[in-house]
Design a protein around this motif. Structure first.
Motif, PDB file in Angstrom:
ATOM      1  N   GLY A 325      -9.273   1.429 -31.739  1.00  0.00           N
ATOM      2  CA  GLY A 325      -8.230   0.882 -30.889  1.00  0.00           C
ATOM      3  C   GLY A 325      -8.288   1.302 -29.441  1.00  0.00           C
ATOM      4  N   VAL A 326      -9.246   2.155 -29.041  1.00  0.00           N
ATOM      5  CA  VAL A 326      -9.370   2.608 -27.654  1.00  0.00           C
ATOM      6  C   VAL A 326     -10.502   1.840 -26.995  1.00  0.00           C
ATOM      7  N   LYS A 327     -10.234   1.239 -25.827  1.00  0.00           N
ATOM      8  CA  LYS A 327     -11.248   0.474 -25.112  1.00  0.00           C
ATOM      9  C   LYS A 327     -12.279   1.423 -24.502  1.00  0.00           C
ATOM     10  N   ILE A 328     -13.534   1.119 -24.759  1.00  0.00           N
ATOM     11  CA  ILE A 328     -14.631   1.977 -24.310  1.00  0.00           C
ATOM     12  C   ILE A 328     -15.431   1.330 -23.196  1.00  0.00           C
ATOM     13  N   PHE A 329     -15.757   0.043 -23.346  1.00  0.00           N
ATOM     14  CA  PHE A 329     -16.672  -0.595 -22.395  1.00  0.00           C
ATOM     15  C   PHE A 329     -16.356  -2.077 -22.330  1.00  0.00           C
ATOM     16  N   SER A 330     -16.414  -2.642 -21.122  1.00  0.00           N
ATOM     17  CA  SER A 330     -16.180  -4.069 -20.911  1.00  0.00           C
ATOM     18  C   SER A 330     -17.270  -4.614 -20.007  1.00  0.00           C
ATOM     19  N   THR A 331     -17.711  -5.825 -20.319  1.00  0.00           N
ATOM     20  CA  THR A 331     -18.737  -6.469 -19.501  1.00  0.00           C
ATOM     21  C   THR A 331     -18.577  -7.972 -19.620  1.00  0.00           C
ATOM     22  N   ASP A 332     -18.895  -8.675 -18.551  1.00  0.00           N
ATOM     23  CA  ASP A 332     -18.675 -10.111 -18.447  1.00  0.00           C
ATOM     24  C   ASP A 332     -20.019 -10.827 -18.509  1.00  0.00           C
ATOM     25  N   LEU A 333     -20.163 -11.757 -19.456  1.00  0.00           N
ATOM     26  CA  LEU A 333     -21.385 -12.559 -19.575  1.00  0.00           C
ATOM     27  C   LEU A 333     -21.170 -13.886 -18.865  1.00  0.00           C
ATOM     28  N   LYS A 334     -22.003 -14.129 -17.862  1.00  0.00           N
ATOM     29  CA  LYS A 334     -21.948 -15.391 -17.121  1.00  0.00           C
ATOM     30  C   LYS A 334     -23.236 -16.161 -17.363  1.00  0.00           C
ATOM     31  N   ILE A 335     -23.094 -17.416 -17.649  1.00  0.00           N
ATOM     32  CA  ILE A 335     -24.253 -18.284 -17.864  1.00  0.00           C
ATOM     33  C   ILE A 335     -24.449 -19.111 -16.598  1.00  0.00           C
ATOM     34  N   PRO A 336     -25.536 -18.896 -15.869  1.00  0.00           N
ATOM     35  CA  PRO A 336     -25.750 -19.697 -14.651  1.00  0.00           C
ATOM     36  C   PRO A 336     -25.797 -21.180 -14.983  1.00  0.00           C
ATOM     37  N   VAL A 337     -25.141 -21.965 -14.117  1.00  0.00           N
ATOM     38  CA  VAL A 337     -25.099 -23.415 -14.341  1.00  0.00           C
ATOM     39  C   VAL A 337     -26.247 -24.117 -13.638  1.00  0.00           C
ATOM     40  N   ALA A 338     -27.106 -23.369 -12.967  1.00  0.00           N
ATOM     41  CA  ALA A 338     -28.200 -23.991 -12.207  1.00  0.00           C
ATOM     42  C   ALA A 338     -29.227 -24.582 -13.156  1.00  0.00           C
ATOM     43  N   ASP A 339     -29.878 -25.639 -12.682  1.00  0.00           N
ATOM     44  CA  ASP A 339     -30.965 -26.287 -13.409  1.00  0.00           C
ATOM     45  C   ASP A 339     -32.116 -26.520 -12.430  1.00  0.00           C
ATOM     46  N   PHE A 340     -33.241 -26.977 -12.956  1.00  0.00           N
ATOM     47  CA  PHE A 340     -34.414 -27.210 -12.123  1.00  0.00           C
ATOM     48  C   PHE A 340     -34.412 -28.660 -11.635  1.00  0.00           C
ATOM     49  N   LEU A 341     -34.368 -28.837 -10.308  1.00  0.00           N
ATOM     50  CA  LEU A 341     -34.576 -30.167  -9.743  1.00  0.00           C
ATOM     51  C   LEU A 341     -36.058 -30.508  -9.706  1.00  0.00           C
ATOM     52  N   VAL A 342     -36.879 -29.519  -9.367  1.00  0.00           N
ATOM     53  CA  VAL A 342     -38.340 -29.676  -9.382  1.00  0.00           C
ATOM     54  C   VAL A 342     -38.902 -28.502 -10.171  1.00  0.00           C
ATOM     55  N   LYS A 343     -39.636 -28.785 -11.228  1.00  0.00           N
ATOM     56  CA  LYS A 343     -40.218 -27.738 -12.051  1.00  0.00           C
ATOM     57  C   LYS A 343     -41.595 -27.352 -11.526  1.00  0.00           C
ATOM     58  N   ILE A 344     -42.037 -26.173 -11.929  1.00  0.00           N
ATOM     59  CA  ILE A 344     -43.370 -25.735 -11.512  1.00  0.00           C
ATOM     60  C   ILE A 344     -44.418 -26.578 -12.220  1.00  0.00           C
ATOM     61  N   THR A 345     -45.547 -26.803 -11.548  1.00  0.00           N
ATOM     62  CA  THR A 345     -46.620 -27.630 -12.090  1.00  0.00           C
ATOM     63  C   THR A 345     -47.888 -26.796 -12.232  1.00  0.00           C
ATOM     64  N   ASP A 346     -48.825 -27.326 -13.023  1.00  0.00           N
ATOM     65  CA  ASP A 346     -50.091 -26.625 -13.249  1.00  0.00           C
ATOM     66  C   ASP A 346     -50.844 -26.438 -11.932  1.00  0.00           C
ATOM     67  N   VAL A 347     -51.487 -25.295 -11.798  1.00  0.00           N
ATOM     68  CA  VAL A 347     -52.236 -24.967 -10.583  1.00  0.00           C
ATOM     69  C   VAL A 347     -53.670 -24.652 -10.979  1.00  0.00           C
ATOM     70  N   LYS A 348     -54.600 -25.242 -10.249  1.00  0.00           N
ATOM     71  CA  LYS A 348     -56.026 -24.983 -10.463  1.00  0.00           C
ATOM     72  C   LYS A 348     -56.562 -24.307  -9.216  1.00  0.00           C
ATOM     73  N   ALA A 349     -56.951 -23.045  -9.342  1.00  0.00           N
ATOM     74  CA  ALA A 349     -57.366 -22.251  -8.185  1.00  0.00           C
ATOM     75  C   ALA A 349     -58.780 -21.740  -8.406  1.00  0.00           C
ATOM     76  N   GLU A 350     -59.461 -21.479  -7.294  1.00  0.00           N
ATOM     77  CA  GLU A 350     -60.783 -20.869  -7.345  1.00  0.00           C
ATOM     78  C   GLU A 350     -60.645 -19.351  -7.338  1.00  0.00           C
ATOM     79  N   GLU A 351     -61.675 -18.686  -7.796  1.00  0.00           N
ATOM     80  CA  GLU A 351     -61.678 -17.223  -7.834  1.00  0.00           C
ATOM     81  C   GLU A 351     -61.520 -16.656  -6.434  1.00  0.00           C
ATOM     82  N   ARG A 352     -60.726 -15.580  -6.302  1.00  0.00           N
ATOM     83  CA  ARG A 352     -60.403 -14.894  -5.041  1.00  0.00           C
ATOM     84  C   ARG A 352     -59.519 -15.740  -4.126  1.00  0.00           C
TER      85      ARG A 352
END
Length: 1355
Positions: A325-352
């Protein structure tokens, strides 16, 4: 995304009544005002001319300043980037007030092109609307931005000043009223109460999170908040001390990339049996230690980790942990509402090469989570994580890509994520030596301009939403002054009487007017009344009515409020099978409180199947016969507290008990018969029925028939064979579960033949005894007998020996010495007789000697007795071992003496040899004896001296470290001394090691070493160790000898020293190229390395790579500002070494400007030229002057290393034309020249006459001759062959080539040329037919000459 609007009571009019900003310059006469649209939302452009000249443009913003909401006392900065031709002038103005140099600072960054308005130590009075103007002669552009300041604390003097100003502005008759009621608390609108959730979060939060929590709940009075928080913390700690001894390391809830969430803390309970409860938004939720449930608890010692698996938006809320019955710890969980307008795409790179991933989110995010190959990615040398100023574009740069970096990379925002591949192509031009390719300055990937455009559009959309919200707030603020007084006029008394009494107690320590308390509230989404408090007092009831109100009760309560009844144990989800009993149980803190039960929101009443039981503090709901209708959510409420749980009623498959008992009995049949299995069951349909045989599912075929229905299933196997025996299993499955039943099928058949090979136990002249292995398959019945028959080799008949019983061995005594026999063996059961097994030929009476026993081991040694032991031989010769014969031999002798006579065999495998002489060394060997005789002796034992046991040796002497590295340590010591009767000679040594942090010693060598030195390997670099050495002999281990002090795994200390003999101290690098400095050194211990540029730390773009023996400084793409003196400081505990190298970054010089020529003195010319543009950038740039005159027709250098822009050339001759060139020269080379005009001084010429004698006729004709003859040639086959000679003559001779007197001039296989008398012939591919004599003939009208040579072909 949440948008909070903070409004200070006394500034609300300033916040929304925005006067028009003053513009300094009106439109000039003849100008027009054409409004234009900018590409950047919110920017207004005015054009002053109708048609813009070519190449000119009006001002515009490529990046506009962003509105700021910032805390008082911090630094506020507005940034803008403008374009336009001519370059616009940028100015800043504010709506209410002046921008002075004391409090504002305007800065222009030439590198980034940013115009900044900086406000250090910002204060509340600087909150205003600001405008940024960009002007040139063709127009202007303007953008508006707002600065909001969050006030810290209460400004008493300011409030007093505003109060006085307000009094002077109100009517005179109202002044009298105010004076008469000066001691009465002014009326104000109803305060916003602080959500209790705000304090719960603060009590468990870190100090660095206070500001963000206050912003979230709209609290601006920080001083009051901190004081109130300290009081609440004291109260909470006093409560927690009742159940908790220690509470620390509180970590708030955090979303994991895997989709789960965790929060943790460390807690020591006073009572180990205390109950721990978890609440979400005040509702108790069940949890378990099982990781597969939704809410879990993992406890390791005093560390508690609460987890939420599979987080979804419904899981957001306030989570609280309580203990009894004694409160020990409190914490608030927030779920970000942000979404991706542009997602990351595959990248083809040369060495170095660098690889870039970019994404755009829908709402501003300070930081997102990046993951590479399922591991979190952090900012560092390998990765560069950035975010745009508007917090919408997030970028991950993988620097210096290598093939190992290939994989899947993920961006995570709350519950959303997107992934893409990084493909790294290996460098195809890498050298054969395998050297690492050079670092490339290019980047692969990235979104480019399209990404920026999408972000700008999203930013404009968000800004529009903010403006609409502010406009809505203005409308509500404007309507409130007209509506509220009307309501107050109708119910003034009610308003006064309903004013909460506790509000005067909420801040007893405050002395300022309560109007400031309105700044504290929860998420002020609506705007409060912007009208001043003084104006509102005009429409209230007379002040005398307020005086009549009397306060009842004490100012502060004297008693502690009872927390009431609470649940000490909540409900847990229950799963019950249909038709069985289910019980829901919870526990209250009091026995007297009644509980009410609900199902799916409806109150439950007792029936025949449902019982409500009150058992002390336990409250039970018992359902006797569960049905499908009883499934649902059940809730128990008591004293306004509640707990919930789910009842799940399952209907899994269930077998009929009678049928199941019959099914479990094994079925036994004979080969070729049928077997049937049947079992009834009940359960929720649909059900899946499967039959298995030895774990493999059965399907219908010729001999297998399966019947299935909703109530039973039957399996029929026809014509069963022996292989059909085994486990028969039925499996019934539906949505609620699976049920299985297993039985056995036994198919009887005759056994398989017995198995070999036959093992001979004894083979003597009178007996043959052997054994074999039972049949692999007994046919389902035990073996009752083995049937044997025998054949003597050389005869055709078989003698039947009959049945010998069930033991798989036989002893045949009816044999003749030296004869060979063969046996047939069959197995018999009640079902039949197996096929026979035939043995190999077995001979009776053959002598087979045993093998050698093991080498005897010395058990103990004394002066009159030596004890030995050994093991029996692996090969006994086919008969039993009768005993052993022991032999001994003195050290240095070749004669073995028997210890025991052959008639007195040693029966045991140990012996005590007493026939020894004290002080003499012996070795021993042993032979085994069977019926055939004695076998080969064993190998000799170790030498052992006949003497009493030795004493352990003493300590080693002079133990010291002779060498060391970072991973090895070499020790040396002197053999311990011998003292008779005290310590004997050492036979070996053990080296033991103990890390400084470990109390346990470990031996470095498993067997003792005889040398007085040892090297320990596998040490940890720079770790501390303790080392000791133990001497040992036959008497045991001696006392250990420790080193005097601990040792560190490192080489001997060495002062840093640069080992490069030819180190450059000056380097020239072309701008844009990479600059690299490599230095090798030796030092111990490993030094710290520091690089400085002109005495200061090197810039961030400079890469430094260090190893234990070298250091490299690299500038990937050098610029002129990288020029300087680079110094390396190598330092360790022994000393330090420094070295400096000057790097000069320059470029090909640009040529000087136009050249002017002057004649100040006769016979000289002074050359003047415009300096090269690089002269100011490069202090080593100089000039060179060259001269060209019309007589010599060559360019001559007349001056070099000139550091000025003029030079006087002397010895200028009249009548000649001169031209001059000026070159700019630096460390990279010479520029293109700047050339002067032609310079000429006219000269008066005198007439000159010359009489020449008559010329004589000359005849230059000559016959042909060879000035260079042909040479002998030897050429390998299939190679080219080239022959040449030189011919002179006038007229020009005609040349003909011959091979073996045959002309070659028209042969296309030979390439023949004659250039200026040099005659050449080339054979493209030499073959055997080309060998021979080659001749050149030259002839003209005056004669003929020839020359020959020989061509030999080599194999």
């Amino acid at each position: 995304m949440y948008i909070y609007i903070y409004i200070h009571r006394q500034k609300i009019i300033k916040m929304f009544k925005i006067p028009k900003a003053k513009e300094g310059q009106p439109t000039a006469s003849g100008q027009v005002k054409i409004k234009k649209k900018s590409r950047v939302p919110g920017v207004m452009i005015t054009q002053y001319v109708e048609n813009l000249p070519e190449g000119m443009s009006t001002p515009d913003f490529t990046r506009k300043p962003i509105a700021l909401t910032i805390q008082e006392g911090k630094v506020a900065v507005f940034k803008a980037i403008v374009t336009g031709n001519p370059t616009p002038a940028v100015t800043w103005v504010r709506s209410n007030g002046e921008i002075n140099e004391e409090r504002y600072k305007t800065v222009f960054d030439a590198i980034s092109g940013e115009h900044q308005l900086q406000m250090p130590d910002v204060s509340v009075d600087q909150a205003d609307v600001y405008k940024c103007f960009a002007r040139n002669e063709y127009g202007k552009a303007v953008v508006t931005v707002t600065l909001n300041i969050i006030e810290v604390g209460f400004k008493k003097s300011k409030a007093m000043q505003q109060s006085r100003t307000a009094v002077r502005e109100i009517p005179e008759d109202f002044k009298k009223t105010l004076r008469s009621t000066a001691d009465i608390e002014p009326r104000e609108e109803k305060k916003l109460e602080i959500d209790e959730k705000f304090w719960e979060l603060l009590l468990s939060a870190d100090k660095k999170d206070y500001e963000s929590i206050c912003v979230q709940y709209g609290v601006t009075d920080f001083r009051w908040m901190l004081k109130k928080l300290s009081e609440k913390k004291l109260e909470r700690e006093q409560e927690q001390q009742k159940v908790v001894e220690k509470l620390c390391n509180l970590k708030p809830i955090e979303l994991k990339p895997t989709g789960s969430a965790e929060f943790e803390f460390e807690m020591s309970l006073k009572d180990a049996n205390s109950k721990i409860f978890l609440f979400k938004d005040g509702v108790m939720i069940p949890f378990d230690a099982d990781a597969e449930v939704k809410h879990g608890l993992k406890r390791v010692g005093n560390r508690f980790v609460f987890s939420i698996d599979g987080v979804n938006p419904e899981d957001a809320g306030l989570y609280q942990v309580e203990v009894d019955g004694v409160k020990i710890f409190s914490t608030d969980l927030k779920i970000p509402v942000a979404d991706f307008l542009v997602k990351i795409t595959d990248v083809k790179a040369e060495e170095r090469e660098d690889a870039v991933f970019q994404c755009v989110v829908s709402h501003p995010m300070q930081k997102i989570t990046w993951m590479g190959k399922n591991l979190a990615v952090e900012q560092g040398e390998k990765y560069d994580i950035t975010v745009s100023e508007d917090k919408l574009i997030h970028t991950l740069v993988i620097k210096d890509c290598l093939p190992l970096d290939k994989g899947i990379y993920t961006a995570v925002v709350g519950l959303k994520s997107c992934s893409a591949w990084l493909v790294v192509e290996a460098d195809k031009n890498r050298g054969a030596a395998g050297k690492k390719a050079a670092r490339k300055t290019t980047k692969a990937g990235g979104g480019g301009e399209d990404l920026l455009k999408i972000a700008q559009e999203q930013q404009a959309k968000l800004q529009k939403d903010r403006e609409e919200l502010i406009a809505k707030a203005k409308e509500e603020a404007a309507s409130m002054p007209a509506e509220k007084p009307e309501s107050e006029m109708h119910t003034p008394k009610v308003e006064v009487e309903q004013e909460p009494k506790v509000e005067r107690v909420a801040h007893p320590e405050k002395t300022h007017p309560p109007a400031q308390e309105g700044d504290v509230g929860k998420k002020p989404q609506k705007i409060e009344d912007p009208a001043p408090t003084e104006n509102k007092a005009e429409e209230e009831e007379p002040v005398q009515e307020i005086k009549k109100r009397a306060r009842t009760g004490p100012l502060v309560p004297d008693t502690v409020i009872d927390p009431g009844v609470y649940f000490t144990s909540g409900l847990s989800d229950v799963t019950a099978i249909i038709g069985t009993e289910a019980e829901l149980v919870c526990r209250l803190s009091s026995e007297d409180c009644d509980a009410v039960w609900y199902k799916d929101g409806k109150e439950i009443e007792e029936t025949e199947d449902i019982s409500i039981v009150k058992d002390g503090t336990y409250r039970k709901l018992i359902i006797k016969n569960c049905k499908e209708d009883y499934a649902g959510k059940y809730r128990c409420e008591a004293d306004r507290r509640k707990t919930e749980a789910m009842l799940i009623v399952e209907d899994p498959p269930r077998f009929n008990s009678d049928d199941l008992a019959e099914f479990l009995k094994p079925i036994t049949i004979k080969t070729g018969k049928d077997a049937a299995f049947k079992l009834s069951f009940v359960g929720n349909e649909p059900m899946k029925i499967q039959w298995y045989h030895n774990g493999e599912e059965l399907v219908e075929d010729t001999n297998i028939k399966i019947e299935k229905s909703s109530s039973h299933s039957r399996l029929l196997q026809t014509k069963c064979q022996r292989k059909a025996s085994g486990e028969i299993k039925i499996k019934v499955k539906n949505q609620w579960g699976t049920n299985e039943a297993i039985t056995q099928l036994i198919v009887l058949d005759k056994p398989t033949p017995p198995m070999g090979p036959v093992e001979i136990i004894e083979s003597s002249s009178s007996c043959i005894e052997f054994k074999w292995r039972p049949p692999r398959d007994d046919g389902g019945l035990p073996i009752s007998n083995y049937i044997l028959e025998r054949q003597q080799i050389g005869r055709n008949s078989w003698k039947k020996l009959g049945k010998i019983g069930s033991d798989a061995k036989y002893r045949d005594t009816d044999v003749d010495h030296g004869r060979k026999y063969c046996y047939h063996i069959r197995a018999e059961t009640d079902h039949g007789i197996s096929e026979m097994m035939e043995t190999d030929d077995i001979q009776a009476g053959t002598k087979a000697y045993p093998g050698p026993p093991s080498i005897p081991k010395i058990v103990s040694a004394f002066k009159d007795c030596i004890n030995l032991a050994w093991s029996a031989p692996a090969n006994t010769g086919g008969t039993n071992i009768l005993g052993y014969i022991m032999e001994k031999r003195k050290n240095g002798s070749n004669l073995w003496n028997m210890v025991n006579l052959p008639e007195q065999l040693i029966k045991d495998k140990h012996c005590a040899v007493k026939d020894v002489i004290e002080g003499v060394e012996y070795e021993f060997r042993v032979s085994a004896v069977n019926t055939s005789g004695a076998g080969e002796p064993s190998g000799p034992s170790e030498f052992v001296m006949a003497r009493d046991p030795k004493k352990p040796p003493g300590k080693v002497i002079d133990l010291k470290v002779t060498d060391s590295t970072y991973t090895t340590l070499t020790l040396g010591w002197i053999t311990p001394t011998e003292e008779e009767g005290v310590q004997d000679e050492a036979k070996g040594y053990f080296v033991e090691l103990r890390p400084a942090e470990n109390p346990e010693w470990s031996r470095c060598n498993s067997c003792p070493v005889s040398l007085t030195s040892f090297t320990i390997v596998g040490l940890k670099s720079m770790a501390m160790y303790w080392v000791r050495v133990i001497a040992t002999n036959e008497g045991g281990d001696g006392e250990p000898q420790d080193l005097d002090n601990y040792i560190i795994a490192m080489p001997p200390p060495v002062r840093p020293q640069i080992t490069d003999r030819k180190t450059k101290n000056f380097m020239v690098v072309k701008a844009g190229n990479s600059a690299r400095i490599n230095l090798n050194f030796k030092a111990s211990p490993i030094p710290t390395i520091t690089w400085l540029k002109d005495g200061l730390p090197v810039a961030k773009h400079v890469t430094v790579s260090n190893t234990d023996t070298s250091s490299q400084l690299m500038i990937p793409s050098s610029e002129r500002h990288d020029t300087g003196i680079y110094t390396i400081i190598i330092k360790n505990i022994v000393g330090q070494e420094t070295s400096s190298i000057e790097i000069r970054v320059t470029d090909d010089p640009k040529p000087p400007g136009p050249i002017e020529l002057e004649e100040n003195v006769s016979g000289t010319v002074t050359i003047l030229w415009t300096p090269s543009p690089d002269e100011k950038k490069d202090d080593r740039l100089h000039y060179m002057v060259t001269k060209h005159d019309s007589v010599k027709c060559t360019w001559q250098t007349v001056a070099d290393h000139l550091f000025n822009n003029r030079f006087t050339v002397i010895n200028i001759m009249p009548g000649r034309q001169y031209k001059f060139r000026v070159y700019a020269i630096n460390d990279m080379g010479r520029s293109d020249p700047s050339e002067s005009a032609v310079w000429e001084i006219n000269k008066t010429k005198a007439k000159f006459s010359l009489t020449t004698p008559a010329s004589k006729n000359c005849n230059f004709e000559a016959p042909p001759s060879f000035s260079v003859p042909l040479k002998m040639h030897k050429s390998p086959e299939r190679y080219e062959c080239h022959m040449s000679c030189a011919v002179t003559g006038n007229p020009r001779p005609h040349v003909t080539w011959y091979k073996d007197n045959i002309s070659l001039n028209i042969n296309i296989n030979y390439y023949i040329t004659n250039t200026c008398g040099v005659c050449s012939m080339m054979i493209l591919t030499v073959g055997p037919r080309d060998s021979g004599v080659y001749t050149v003939v030259a002839e003209n009208s005056l004669g003929r000459v020839e020359c020959s040579t020989q061509l030999a072909i080599q194999d």
